[in-house]
Design a protein around this motif. Structure first.
Motif, PDB file in Angstrom:
ATOM      1  N   GLY A 278       2.526  38.321  27.422  1.00  0.00           N
ATOM      2  CA  GLY A 278       3.245  39.351  25.589  1.00  0.00           C
ATOM      3  C   GLY A 278       4.133  39.555  25.520  1.00  0.00           C
ATOM      4  O   GLY A 278       4.509  39.676  24.431  1.00  0.00           O
ATOM      5  N   ILE A 279       3.433  41.375  26.247  1.00  0.00           N
ATOM      6  CA  ILE A 279       4.292  42.310  25.857  1.00  0.00           C
ATOM      7  C   ILE A 279       6.076  42.196  25.975  1.00  0.00           C
ATOM      8  O   ILE A 279       5.778  42.688  25.425  1.00  0.00           O
ATOM      9  CB  ILE A 279       3.622  43.690  26.869  1.00  0.00           C
ATOM     10  N   LEU A 280       6.076  41.482  27.463  1.00  0.00           N
ATOM     11  CA  LEU A 280       7.289  41.407  27.791  1.00  0.00           C
ATOM     12  C   LEU A 280       7.680  40.215  26.944  1.00  0.00           C
ATOM     13  O   LEU A 280       9.856  40.381  26.680  1.00  0.00           O
ATOM     14  CB  LEU A 280       7.645  40.370  29.710  1.00  0.00           C
ATOM     15  N   SER A 281       6.986  39.291  26.213  1.00  0.00           N
ATOM     16  CA  SER A 281       7.847  38.427  25.102  1.00  0.00           C
ATOM     17  C   SER A 281       8.159  39.422  24.084  1.00  0.00           C
ATOM     18  O   SER A 281       9.521  38.857  23.042  1.00  0.00           O
ATOM     19  CB  SER A 281       6.694  37.078  25.256  1.00  0.00           C
ATOM     20  N   ALA A 282       7.321  39.924  23.679  1.00  0.00           N
ATOM     21  CA  ALA A 282       7.952  40.702  22.663  1.00  0.00           C
ATOM     22  C   ALA A 282       9.079  41.739  23.061  1.00  0.00           C
ATOM     23  O   ALA A 282       9.940  41.595  21.970  1.00  0.00           O
ATOM     24  CB  ALA A 282       6.465  42.013  22.349  1.00  0.00           C
ATOM     25  N   ALA A 283       8.931  42.741  24.029  1.00  0.00           N
ATOM     26  CA  ALA A 283      10.147  42.890  24.605  1.00  0.00           C
ATOM     27  C   ALA A 283      11.631  42.447  24.590  1.00  0.00           C
ATOM     28  O   ALA A 283      12.942  42.805  24.089  1.00  0.00           O
ATOM     29  CB  ALA A 283      10.318  43.304  25.802  1.00  0.00           C
ATOM     30  N   ASN A 284      11.577  40.949  25.222  1.00  0.00           N
ATOM     31  CA  ASN A 284      13.102  40.210  24.823  1.00  0.00           C
ATOM     32  C   ASN A 284      13.448  39.835  23.503  1.00  0.00           C
ATOM     33  O   ASN A 284      13.707  39.778  23.520  1.00  0.00           O
ATOM     34  CB  ASN A 284      11.854  38.756  25.167  1.00  0.00           C
ATOM     35  N   SER A 285      12.508  39.446  22.437  1.00  0.00           N
ATOM     36  CA  SER A 285      12.734  39.202  21.212  1.00  0.00           C
ATOM     37  C   SER A 285      13.388  39.735  20.817  1.00  0.00           C
ATOM     38  O   SER A 285      14.215  39.799  19.680  1.00  0.00           O
ATOM     39  CB  SER A 285      11.380  38.792  20.548  1.00  0.00           C
ATOM     40  N   VAL A 286      12.758  41.053  20.737  1.00  0.00           N
ATOM     41  CA  VAL A 286      13.694  42.818  20.617  1.00  0.00           C
ATOM     42  C   VAL A 286      15.299  43.055  20.810  1.00  0.00           C
ATOM     43  O   VAL A 286      16.265  42.949  20.256  1.00  0.00           O
ATOM     44  CB  VAL A 286      12.948  43.920  20.430  1.00  0.00           C
ATOM     45  N   PHE A 287      14.912  41.883  22.478  1.00  0.00           N
ATOM     46  CA  PHE A 287      16.391  42.270  22.938  1.00  0.00           C
ATOM     47  C   PHE A 287      17.381  41.540  23.019  1.00  0.00           C
ATOM     48  O   PHE A 287      18.870  41.208  23.374  1.00  0.00           O
ATOM     49  CB  PHE A 287      16.587  42.849  24.442  1.00  0.00           C
ATOM     50  N   LEU A 288      16.727  40.677  22.069  1.00  0.00           N
ATOM     51  CA  LEU A 288      18.241  39.281  22.083  1.00  0.00           C
ATOM     52  C   LEU A 288      19.392  39.251  21.597  1.00  0.00           C
ATOM     53  O   LEU A 288      20.118  38.515  21.799  1.00  0.00           O
ATOM     54  CB  LEU A 288      17.242  37.899  21.641  1.00  0.00           C
ATOM     55  N   LYS A 289      19.172  40.744  21.107  1.00  0.00           N
ATOM     56  CA  LYS A 289      20.767  40.517  19.718  1.00  0.00           C
ATOM     57  C   LYS A 289      21.686  40.898  21.022  1.00  0.00           C
ATOM     58  O   LYS A 289      22.764  40.386  19.956  1.00  0.00           O
ATOM     59  CB  LYS A 289      20.522  41.633  18.755  1.00  0.00           C
ATOM     60  N   PHE A 290      21.368  42.034  21.443  1.00  0.00           N
ATOM     61  CA  PHE A 290      22.742  41.925  22.671  1.00  0.00           C
ATOM     62  C   PHE A 290      23.265  40.812  23.212  1.00  0.00           C
ATOM     63  O   PHE A 290      24.529  41.121  23.292  1.00  0.00           O
ATOM     64  CB  PHE A 290      21.974  42.718  23.630  1.00  0.00           C
ATOM     65  N   ARG A 291      22.515  40.219  22.863  1.00  0.00           N
ATOM     66  CA  ARG A 291      23.298  38.273  23.700  1.00  0.00           C
ATOM     67  C   ARG A 291      24.470  38.223  22.332  1.00  0.00           C
ATOM     68  O   ARG A 291      24.822  37.472  22.529  1.00  0.00           O
ATOM     69  CB  ARG A 291      22.748  37.049  24.196  1.00  0.00           C
ATOM     70  N   HIS A 292      23.737  37.559  21.093  1.00  0.00           N
ATOM     71  CA  HIS A 292      24.332  37.276  19.779  1.00  0.00           C
ATOM     72  C   HIS A 292      24.843  37.472  19.076  1.00  0.00           C
ATOM     73  O   HIS A 292      25.727  37.301  18.267  1.00  0.00           O
ATOM     74  CB  HIS A 292      23.351  36.291  19.100  1.00  0.00           C
ATOM     75  N   SER A 293      24.985  39.383  18.795  1.00  0.00           N
ATOM     76  CA  SER A 293      25.411  40.312  18.604  1.00  0.00           C
ATOM     77  C   SER A 293      27.286  40.193  18.999  1.00  0.00           C
ATOM     78  O   SER A 293      27.374  40.313  20.149  1.00  0.00           O
ATOM     79  CB  SER A 293      25.002  41.699  17.994  1.00  0.00           C
ATOM     80  N   PHE A 294      28.018  41.125  17.988  1.00  0.00           N
ATOM     81  CA  PHE A 294      29.277  41.476  18.505  1.00  0.00           C
ATOM     82  C   PHE A 294      29.160  42.747  18.983  1.00  0.00           C
ATOM     83  O   PHE A 294      28.649  43.105  18.295  1.00  0.00           O
ATOM     84  CB  PHE A 294      30.407  41.328  17.663  1.00  0.00           C
ATOM     85  N   ASP A 295      30.031  42.895  20.093  1.00  0.00           N
ATOM     86  CA  ASP A 295      29.875  44.395  20.646  1.00  0.00           C
ATOM     87  C   ASP A 295      31.568  44.878  19.324  1.00  0.00           C
ATOM     88  O   ASP A 295      31.671  45.217  19.093  1.00  0.00           O
ATOM     89  CB  ASP A 295      31.368  44.197  22.035  1.00  0.00           C
ATOM     90  N   THR A 296      30.109  45.880  19.512  1.00  0.00           N
ATOM     91  CA  THR A 296      30.351  47.213  18.187  1.00  0.00           C
ATOM     92  C   THR A 296      29.813  48.845  18.611  1.00  0.00           C
ATOM     93  O   THR A 296      28.814  48.631  19.255  1.00  0.00           O
ATOM     94  CB  THR A 296      30.109  46.984  16.395  1.00  0.00           C
TER      95      THR A 296
END
Length: 1123
Positions: A193-211
């Motif tokens: 459950g903790i890892l799933s929460a972290a995974n949901s937080v880090f997903l933005k690095f996959r889908h956001s543009f590099d700035t």
């Protein structure tokens, strides 16, 4: 139609619960009282109030529309009260309530977070800061303690939405709390459950543009989480290894934990290879390989846990091959072998399909890289084709079951244009990858296999029909560029001998899968198949609309619809017209003879089970109505059938794509039939008014924008005076309630325009004028918060699936926003989605794709918008954006300099209607009900003249600021004689910017301009703004000379300039007087680049003393002006 009837249920919540598909039978006794009893009181903290709220959610899931809409309306009203969102969390996390109610509450909470957390998302009231703090403090513990996986996943999505806005700057404690919880948890249910929460937080690095801002956030996450992630991953690997060696019971939770770790690994490495992961690559890769080559106990192999982990590992290998190939190449051979062996090992786990797809995708990436030699041997190619490709192309029992039992999913995976990877499709992609470097060997293997398949089929067609299906699929899937695969098979011969016999069979229900494959072949190669042959088969394709198989009659409808879009290129006439044209291959004269049977079969196909809302059939109806001549009795029958279908759809909205094409069909029929035959207008009114009235009265909010567009079309088509029905509708139009829903506004504006054109005299009656003026004031004064939604949707699509057509359309849309509202609005609204994302969009998409824009109006719009960006936008005029400014300048010139042959006329082509993914309250424009598009830049006659004059104005404002950028970015100017304003100073004026002189760049690539003929692409009228400045022209010609590719081509491999080059090139360019200055400038450039030998060679034979004084003065003056 009375106004009170139309608005008795106006307060419908904009956000629709995903749980509407769950049918709970709750009969409405008194909907208003039952709903209000649960939501009327704001506080839900006490158990009684929570019980009332739970009943409200239960009623929102009801089958009865009145009860459901009343509940949704009450929930929408309650959302404005403080504390409501926290109480939703309480209800969703309370185990005493039914899981469906808790899930509905969790979904509702997530949707409210999406719409009310940030001001850039919508115009709804925002959640208060204190309540936000409560939510953030409660959300992570709820994720860790939620016993229901579906509820917990909704909490995780909500966490991800909040983190995308607040983390890390407004929520610095989140990651520290996650790391702390990870270190203190002993059970893997909690750890996951903790890892799933972290995974949901880090997903933005996959889908956001590099700035830069995103990289700062990534560094923050890496500093806190990279080491704990590796620690828990290695710890779990050790537990799995020890359990395996001791033959103990293996828990699936361990593999689930490793899978989540792999997903986090992917997110943290999505932008670039972090230093921590590079330093510890050996540990990660060692464990990755172990999971790929080890066989685990049957319990975890059969339930899919091991294969799910392996699929995540293959995704990571794919990422490293794409972005970190240099660092990863030392591990590549072992992983290629491991993945290869994994693919040829049989297994039956539920995740084997996903593993196969990701593994083959990884191998495909390897075959298209510089490491393709790993598969160069004949034996390797043969083993891959025979052991991996051909077995995965063959139909499996699961495919047959899907074809028969779930036709919608089968079509979604298989239909042309789908972006869903399947085993069959990804296997063919691997074949294409191999063919890039080993075309002859692959072609020989595939051709031989196709011949063997067809030979087996001919021996026993009844038993071996799958062989023929695989042969057809191979040819179709390997087709590229609209079917140009002539090196594999002779398309005409294959079509005539293999495909046509299947289409000419008498029984439309025989061999449905083979028939579907044949129809798909016909559709894919429609451009290559001659018109005469296609027309001969059209009656047979129409027959298959009556097939019982949903897939077959769907493919038949899709085939006819795509055929009607086929175009033929028209050669330029001898008169000298150079603009390329295309014309529709199949017109009314081709379709009209088959119209009665075609229309009958299409509408009858909608009566088959599971095809009542078949989007492919309705899309075909739309296309047929738009092409054929539908008048008289045929038009009356069509509108009656369409109105009936619309009435049925209104009872239960299920398929938004089907409904969109339904309204498009109605709009097309009105525009084509009523305009030709006014006597049909009363028939159309009689059929459409009752069902459109029903949409308004029953408050079917999703259809209101469509209905108003159809009403506008009817008003525009009718002849004054308007009937009483239209006057009653006008009262609804003038009601302020109608304009409260933002989705209705564009359609209502269109309807209001139609009324004002048809009844200008009636406007002054009964106070209507004041009401119209009130609407106008409201529209002008209201803010436009919806642009944030638009950018979110577009950038998400751009990130997930990039196509040239979509990127070009995005550039055109952004250009339109700029010319309508100015560069500031465009830049600020885009950056509101993600800080500094606008620069990334320019760098990654706008600059590379601008030169690919085609069409006269499109090129004009894009060039003018790009010119305004580099001349007016502070973001690009800033010194830090100098390189991007130069690239924009380069690509604008390339766009404007392209010959007229590229200005393709596409006005007569039938457009592709965009399919929507689900229901929303958003406005969707009906193409067939739209007005003719006009030039949005009528005031600008010549985009090239606008470009030059804009740069001239900029040079007067910022003299000398861009001269160095011109020297660097002269690539596109090297092909043309271009009039440009010069950035320098004049001895006469002190600043050349005051004179705004247009200078000729003497930069040509292989263009013979002897005789002094004018080769510039700019209009001669621009010469009137020229003011020659002789000294600056000489120096600028020298700069252009040293920057031209003619010099670059003459450089040796040792970066030296051969003797005599300067004299020959300068003589060819007519610039003998600038040779010495060109050599001096080039020498300085070479010295600055570190090419000392080349710089010294260039200076040989130059009077340095004579030039030094003059150049020093010029440089000093420019520096002074810039300061």
């Amino acid at each position: 139609m009375g106004r009170s009837e139309a608005f008795h249920l106006m307060g419908v919540c904009d956000v629709r619960l995903q749980m509407r598909q769950i049918h709970i039978s709750v009969k409405p006794n008194n909907p208003a009282s039952s709903v209000k009893s649960g939501v009327q009181n704001v506080g839900f903290s006490n158990p009684a109030a929570l019980e009332g709220l739970s009943q409200c959610f239960l009623q929102s899931l009801s089958l009865y529309p009145e009860l459901r809409r009343a509940a949704e309306s009450s929930l929408a009203a309650a959302a404005d009260h403080p504390g409501f969102h926290v109480d939703l969390l309480r209800l969703a996390s309370a185990p005493s309530y039914d899981e469906q109610i808790r899930l509905a509450a969790a979904v509702h909470f997530k949707n409210l977070v999406r719409s009310r957390w940030s001001s850039s998302l919508s115009d709804h009231p925002l959640i208060s800061p204190p309540e936000k703090d409560q939510i953030k403090s409660a959300l992570l513990p709820l994720i860790l303690s939620s016993p229901a996986p579906r509820v917990g996943s909704q909490f995780s999505e909500s966490l991800s939405l909040i983190a995308s806005h607040d983390f890390p700057h407004s929520w610095p404690s989140l990651l520290r709390d996650i790391v702390s919880s990870l270190g203190s948890s002993a059970y893997y249910s909690a750890i996951n459950g903790i890892l799933s929460a972290a995974n949901s937080v880090f997903l933005k690095f996959r889908h956001s543009f590099d700035t830069p801002a995103l990289r700062g956030d990534l560094k923050y996450c890496l500093d806190l989480f990279a080491a704990p992630l590796l620690e828990i991953f290695l710890k779990t690997s050790s537990l799995i290894s020890n359990t395996l060696s001791s033959n103990g019971p293996m828990e699936s939770l361990l593999f689930e934990s490793q899978r989540i770790c792999c997903e986090i690994f992917h997110s943290l490495n999505a932008i670039e290879l972090p230093e921590f992961f590079e330093d510890h690559m050996c540990e990660w890769m060692t464990e990755f390989r172990v999971y790929l080559i080890t066989t685990y106990p049957a319990a975890v192999e059969t339930d899919g846990s091991a294969d799910a982990l392996r699929a995540a590992i293959c995704e990571n290998l794919q990422l490293y091959m794409e972005k970190n190939e240099e660092e990863f190449k030392g591990y590549l051979t072992d992983f290629a072998s491991a993945v290869w062996n994994l693919l040829i090992t049989p297994a039956t786990s539920p995740f084997r399909d996903q593993l196969t797809i990701t593994a083959i995708r990884f191998l495909t990436t390897v075959t298209t890289s510089v490491h393709h030699s790993l598969f160069s041997s004949s034996q390797a190619l043969q083993e891959i084709c025979l052991g991996i490709v051909f077995p995965n192309v063959r139909l499996r029992d699961e495919d047959e079951e899907l074809f028969e039992m779930n036709c919608v999913e089968y079509i979604r995976r298989d239909i042309e244009g789908s972006d869903i990877d399947t085993r069959r499709r990804i296997a063919c992609e691997l074949l294409k990858g191999l063919a890039l470097n080993y075309k002859e060997q692959v072609t020989a293997l595939v051709s031989m296999k196709i011949q063997n398949m067809l030979a087996l089929y001919s021996v026993n067609p009844g038993e071996n029909w799958k062989e023929k299906d695989s042969a057809i699929y191979l040819v179709v899937s390997l087709a590229t560029n609209k079917g140009s695969m002539s090196h594999l098979v002779d398309v005409d011969s294959f079509f005539a001998t293999v495909v046509v016999p299947e289409l000419q069979g008498r029984d439309v229900n025989a061999s449905p899968m083979l028939t579907a494959g044949a129809l798909k072949f016909f559709t894919t190669f429609r451009e290559q198949i001659p018109k005469q042959a296609a027309m001969a088969l059209l009656p047979d394709v129409i027959r298959f609309l009556a097939a019982e198989s949903n897939v077959v009659h769907s493919y038949a409808a899709n085939c006819i619809e795509k055929l009607l879009l086929a175009n033929d290129k028209v050669p330029a006439p001898p008169s000298g017209l150079t603009v390329a044209h295309s014309q529709v291959r199949y017109g009314p004269s081709d379709i009209d003879p088959f119209l009665p049977t075609l229309v009958t079969n299409l509408f009858n196909a909608l009566q088959f089970p599971e095809s009542q809302e078949n989007q492919y059939v309705m899309k075909c109806i739309m296309r047929v109505v738009g092409v054929a001549t539908v008048v008289g009795e045929a038009a009356a029958v069509c509108i009656a059938r369409l109105a009936f279908v619309l009435g049925e759809v209104c009872k239960n909205l299920k398929n938004p794509v089907f409904n969109h094409y339904l309204f498009e069909s109605i709009a097309a029929l009105i525009s084509r039939s009523c305009e030709k035959d006014q006597s049909l207008f009363s028939v159309f009114e009689a059929n459409l008014f009752p069902v459109l009235h029903n949409i308004l009265v029953n408050d079917i909010a999703e259809f209101w924008p469509y209905a108003f567009q159809i009403f506008a079309q009817l008003v525009e088509t009718s002849k004054p005076p308007l009937t009483e029905n239209y006057m009653q509708l006008f009262q609804v139009l003038l009601s302020p309630e109608s304009w409260k829903r933002s989705a209705n506004v564009p359609a209502l504006v269109r309807l209001l325009q139609a009324y004002l054109q048809k009844m200008p005299t009636e406007l002054n009656c009964e106070g209507r004028l004041s009401q119209v003026l009130g609407i106008f004031n409201k529209l002008v004064a209201s803010p436009t918060p919806y642009i944030g939604h638009i950018w979110n949707v577009l950038f998400t699509r751009l990130q997930n699936r990039q196509t040239v057509k979509f990127v070009n359309s995005l550039i055109i849309f952004m250009s339109l926003v700029l010319v309508k509202h100015g560069p500031g609005v465009l830049v600020d609204s885009v950056n509101a989605v993600q800080p500094n994302i606008f620069g990334a969009i320019l760098q990654q998409f706008w600059v590379p794709n601008l030169k690919l824009i085609s069409g006269f109006i499109e090129i004009k719009l894009a060039s003018v918008a790009s010119t305004r960006l580099i001349c007016e936008s502070p973001a690009l005029l800033d010194a830090s954006a100098a390189e991007l400014w130069g690239k924009m300048l380069n690509t604008i010139i390339t766009l404007l300099a392209q010959p007229e042959e590229f200005l393709e006329n596409v006005e007569n082509e039938a457009p592709e209607v965009q399919e929507t993914g689900g229901y929303s309250a958003a406005f969707v424009r009906l193409h067939n009900a739209g007005k003719k598009e006009e030039d949005p830049l009528k005031e600008i006659r010549d985009s090239k003249e606008f470009f030059v004059s804009s740069l001239a104005r900029l040079s007067s404002l910022y003299p000398g600021s861009k001269s160095c950028i011109f020297v660097i970015h002269l690539e596109s100017m090297a092909c043309h004689r271009i009039e440009m304003p010069f950035w320098g100073e004049s001895k006469k004026d002190g600043v050349l910017g005051k004179s705004c002189g247009s200078l000729h760049y003497a930069v040509f690539q292989g263009i013979d301009h002897s005789g002094g003929q004018e080769l510039g692409f700019l209009s001669p009228s621009l010469k009137e703004i020229q003011r020659p400045v002789v000294e600056e022209l000489e120096e600028f010609n020298a700069l252009a000379l040293v920057s031209s590719s003619s010099w670059k081509r003459r450089r040796s491999r040792r970066n030296l300039w051969p003797l005599g080059t300067f004299q020959s090139v300068a003589s060819q360019r007519g610039l003998e007087g600038t040779e010495s200055r060109a050599r001096a400038l080039l020498g300085r450039l070479e010295y600055q680049r570190g090419n000392f030998d080349a710089g010294l060679q260039v200076f040989q034979g130059i009077d340095i003393r004579g030039l030094r004084t003059r150049m020093s003065k010029a440089i000093a003056k420019r520096t002074l002006v810039q300061r």
